[in-house]
Design a protein around this motif. Structure first.
Motif, mmCIF file in Angstrom:
data_model
loop_
_atom_site.group_PDB
_atom_site.id
_atom_site.type_symbol
_atom_site.label_atom_id
_atom_site.label_comp_id
_atom_site.label_asym_id
_atom_site.label_seq_id
_atom_site.Cartn_x
_atom_site.Cartn_y
_atom_site.Cartn_z
ATOM 1 N N ASP A 211 54.608 37.393 95.446
ATOM 2 C CA ASP A 211 55.244 37.511 94.090
ATOM 3 C C ASP A 211 56.412 38.709 94.569
ATOM 4 N N GLN B 148 49.033 34.330 97.161
ATOM 5 C CA GLN B 148 49.966 34.359 96.001
ATOM 6 C C GLN B 148 51.274 35.217 96.634
ATOM 7 N N ASP C 59 44.459 36.983 99.745
ATOM 8 C CA ASP C 59 42.879 36.312 99.020
ATOM 9 C C ASP C 59 42.058 36.164 100.338
ATOM 10 N N GLU D 126 43.116 42.256 97.472
ATOM 11 C CA GLU D 126 43.847 43.385 97.262
ATOM 12 C C GLU D 126 45.372 42.902 97.387
ATOM 13 N N GLN D 127 46.186 43.668 96.556
ATOM 14 C CA GLN D 127 47.617 43.514 96.531
ATOM 15 C C GLN D 127 48.425 44.682 97.446
ATOM 16 N N ALA E 219 55.710 42.096 96.075
ATOM 17 C CA ALA E 219 54.225 42.282 96.216
ATOM 18 C C ALA E 219 53.518 40.864 96.857
ATOM 19 N N THR F 105 49.425 39.342 97.365
ATOM 20 C CA THR F 105 48.148 39.410 97.177
ATOM 21 C C THR F 105 47.383 38.518 98.141
ATOM 22 N N ILE G 273 53.195 43.781 88.858
ATOM 23 C CA ILE G 273 52.754 44.576 90.278
ATOM 24 C C ILE G 273 51.846 45.444 89.779
#
Ligand SMILES: [Cu+2]
Length: 142
Positions: A22, A20, A120, A78-79, A116, A118, A43
């Motif tokens: 962003d 993801q 995965d 984590e992001q 940002a 994430t 965020i």
């Protein structure tokens, strides 16, 4: 038919479990990828990596300081949040200069703009700035 329906549902679920990416804007202008935009409140972590002043000129690569830190290690899921502290545009784009991948791309980040992603999936993720070939960084997801 029921069997095919179940496969379809699984495919949709798998598609939703991806990387993801962003971005957030300091104003409301449109970007090339409006679907990747998120509001600043989305965020969820602190700033992890900065693009410091003057990295739009060559030199930062000699001290590995075009992105600070140039290598960041996180846990799966984590992001990572980047902040452009320079007065020039920069990007956070997956891959290497001349070998861009499709995982994430911030587009041109304005000064003070954040971005940002994430992560995965585990792995080593190289990234670079599309505007400045000497700018390179890496995210290690454990
Ligand atoms: Cu740059």
């Amino acid at each position: 038919m029921i069997y095919l329906g179940i496969i379809g549902v699984i495919a949709v679920i798998l598609a939703s479990i991806g990387l993801q990416a962003d971005t957030t804007e300091t104003d409301t202008k449109e970007t090339d990828n409006p679907e990747t935009k998120i509001e600043k409140s989305e965020i969820t972590s602190e700033i992890d990596v900065i693009m410091p002043n003057k990295v739009s000129r060559p030199g930062c690569e000699k001290t590995d300081s075009c992105y600070i830190p140039s290598v960041i290690t996180i846990k799966q899921g984590e992001q990572v949040v980047w902040l452009n502290e320079d007065v020039a545009f920069h990007s956070v784009t997956s891959g290497l200069y001349g070998n861009q991948t499709d995982l994430f791309d911030s587009g041109h980040l304005d000064p003070e703009e954040q971005y940002a992603v994430t992560f995965d999936e585990k792995g080593d993720f190289d990234y670079f700035c599309t505007l400045h070939p000497w700018m390179a960084g890496k995210v290690l997801v454990e």
